[in-house]
Enzyme design. Structure first.
Site, PDB file in Angstrom:
ATOM      1  N   HIS A 110      -9.515   1.656   4.577  1.00 41.87           N
ATOM      2  CA  HIS A 110      -8.266   1.842   5.319  1.00 41.87           C
ATOM      3  C   HIS A 110      -8.501   2.824   6.467  1.00 41.87           C
ATOM      4  CE1 HIS A 110      -4.174   2.944   6.329  1.00 41.87           C
ATOM      5  NE2 HIS A 110      -3.811   1.806   5.767  1.00 41.87           N
TER       6      HIS A 110
ATOM      7  N   GLU B 156      -6.836   5.193   7.595  1.00 38.35           N
ATOM      8  CA  GLU B 156      -6.548   6.599   7.287  1.00 38.35           C
ATOM      9  C   GLU B 156      -7.727   7.240   6.565  1.00 38.35           C
ATOM     10  OE1 GLU B 156      -2.823   5.830   5.335  1.00 38.35           O
ATOM     11  OE2 GLU B 156      -1.969   5.259   7.272  1.00 38.35           O
TER      12      GLU B 156
ATOM     13  N   GLU C 284      -5.642  -4.370  10.546  1.00 47.02           N
ATOM     14  CA  GLU C 284      -4.584  -3.390  10.757  1.00 47.02           C
ATOM     15  C   GLU C 284      -4.861  -2.615  12.039  1.00 47.02           C
ATOM     16  OE1 GLU C 284      -2.558  -2.369   6.761  1.00 47.02           O
ATOM     17  OE2 GLU C 284      -4.271  -1.049   6.991  1.00 47.02           O
TER      18      GLU C 284
ATOM     19  N   ASN D  63       0.882  -1.173   0.000  1.00 54.60           N
ATOM     20  CA  ASN D  63       0.000   0.000   0.000  1.00 54.60           C
ATOM     21  C   ASN D  63       0.911   1.212   0.000  1.00 54.60           C
ATOM     22  OD1 ASN D  63      -1.768   2.073   0.520  1.00 54.60           O
ATOM     23  ND2 ASN D  63      -2.225   1.458   2.631  1.00 54.60           N
ATOM     24  N   TRP D  64       1.047   1.797  -1.186  1.00 53.01           N
ATOM     25  CA  TRP D  64       2.025   2.886  -1.318  1.00 53.01           C
ATOM     26  C   TRP D  64       1.537   4.188  -0.675  1.00 53.01           C
ATOM     27  CZ3 TRP D  64       4.223   2.641  -7.047  1.00 53.01           C
ATOM     28  CH2 TRP D  64       4.890   1.420  -7.221  1.00 53.01           C
ATOM     29  N   LYS D  65       0.259   4.273  -0.376  1.00 52.99           N
ATOM     30  CA  LYS D  65      -0.337   5.494   0.191  1.00 52.99           C
ATOM     31  C   LYS D  65      -0.037   6.697  -0.717  1.00 52.99           C
ATOM     32  CE  LYS D  65      -0.088   3.382   4.701  1.00 52.99           C
ATOM     33  NZ  LYS D  65      -0.042   3.536   6.148  1.00 52.99           N
TER      34      LYS D  65
ATOM     35  N   GLY E 225       2.451   2.562  10.725  1.00 57.46           N
ATOM     36  CA  GLY E 225       3.435   3.628  10.540  1.00 57.46           C
ATOM     37  C   GLY E 225       4.106   4.067  11.824  1.00 57.46           C
TER      38      GLY E 225
ATOM     39  N   GLY F  18       2.770  -0.994   4.240  1.00 65.15           N
ATOM     40  CA  GLY F  18       2.867   0.418   3.895  1.00 65.15           C
ATOM     41  C   GLY F  18       4.312   0.816   3.651  1.00 65.15           C
ATOM     42  N   GLY F  19       4.944   1.390   4.662  1.00 59.90           N
ATOM     43  CA  GLY F  19       6.306   1.931   4.539  1.00 59.90           C
ATOM     44  C   GLY F  19       7.290   0.983   3.873  1.00 59.90           C
TER      45      GLY F  19
ATOM     46  N   SER G  25       3.285  -1.782  10.432  1.00 62.73           N
ATOM     47  CA  SER G  25       4.724  -1.890  10.687  1.00 62.73           C
ATOM     48  C   SER G  25       5.272  -3.292  10.427  1.00 62.73           C
ATOM     49  CB  SER G  25       5.059  -1.413  12.105  1.00 62.73           C
ATOM     50  OG  SER G  25       4.664  -0.062  12.269  1.00 62.73           O
TER      51      SER G  25
END
Ligand code: PGA
Length: 251
Positions: free
Chosen positions: A96, A98, A168, A9-11, A174, A235-236, A214
């Site tokens: 998600h 966010e 999640e 998930n590149w966001k 993150g 993500g990251g 994470s």
């Protein structure tokens, strides 16, 4: 049986040029190897068509990070599920945390998005998870159960069977603070039980439930070794081909 899946998930990261380069790198890393999981990248809308052109769809799945809750029309700035599908993407992340937190997504809007995703042949990667306060006050099982029930349990067993779930915990996203593999397993087993109660054991056993928050090359193997953890939403660590492949290869 359910699939193992690692999805990036590149966001809101990478320019178009950077994103195409990263997709090419991931695609090249998958050449000639047989990972023990399906591999998917979910990228910004602006990148979808170009990324689709440079990846081998047999090796690397492509998804969006969201879609609109309306089919088409006067919704300036929105991107419909049909538009996403027309780029060649096959998946869409929905719900998600966010988007729930910053853009006010509710189970009602998510129901519409899930329906539109299905109508356009997209597989939803549907996210659920509690915030820190809910983890600390012990309501996290209830919260996650309610998120699933309110947005998904109107679906037929057949449609539910087309969903990929991603647990999640919001406090782990993150933050560098991963849920322990035991905490993930406990929740994933609980979720599978909730699905079994509603749709039966076969549907529950066939549902892929990914962990997100994470997840890194260093902790992925322990998480994925748990019987109810079927992969990760990353993500990251998905923003570098090396670390993303380190997670893919943790299976
Ligand atoms: P993270 O994000 O891996 O950077 O914690 C996961 C996600 O939000 O999907």
């Amino acid at each position: 049986m359910r699939k193992n899946i690692v999805a990036g998930n590149w966001k809101m990261n990478t320019t178009l040029q950077e994103g195409v380069a990263l997709a090419k790198e991931v695609n090249a890393a998958l050449e000639g190897v047989q990972p023990k999981c399906d591999v998917i990248i979910c990228v910004p809308f602006t990148h979808l068509a170009s990324v689709n052109d440079v990846i081998d769809a047999n090796k690397l799945g492509l998804g969006a990070e969201n879609c609109a809750d309306h089919a088409s029309g006067a919704y300036t700035g929105e991107i419909s599920a049909a538009m996403v599908a027309s780029t060649g993407a096959k998946y869409v992340i929905l719900g998600h945390s966010e988007r729930r937190q910053y853009y006010g997504e509710t189970s009602e809007t998510l129901k519409e998005k899930v329906a539109l995703a299905f109508e356009n042949g997209l597989t939803p990667i549907f996210c659920i998870g509690e915030v820190l306060e809910e983890r600390e006050n012990g309501t996290y099982f209830d919260v996650v159960k309610a998120q699933i029930e309110s947005a998904l349990f109107h679906l037929s067993a057949e449609d539910f069977g087309r969903i990929i779930l991603a647990y999640e915990p919001v406090w782990a996203i993150g933050t560098g603070k991963t849920a322990t593999d035991d905490q993930a397993q406990e929740m994933h087993a609980f979720i599978r039980g909730v699905i079994a109660d509603k749709y039966g054991k076969e549907v529950a056993d066939n549902t892929s439930i990914l962990y997100g928050g994470s997840c890194k090359p260093t902790n992925a193997a322990a998480l994925f070794a748990k019987p109810d953890v079927d992969g990760g939403l990353i993500g990251g660590a998905a923003l570098k081909a090396d670390s993303f492949m380190g997670i893919v290869n943790a299976f």
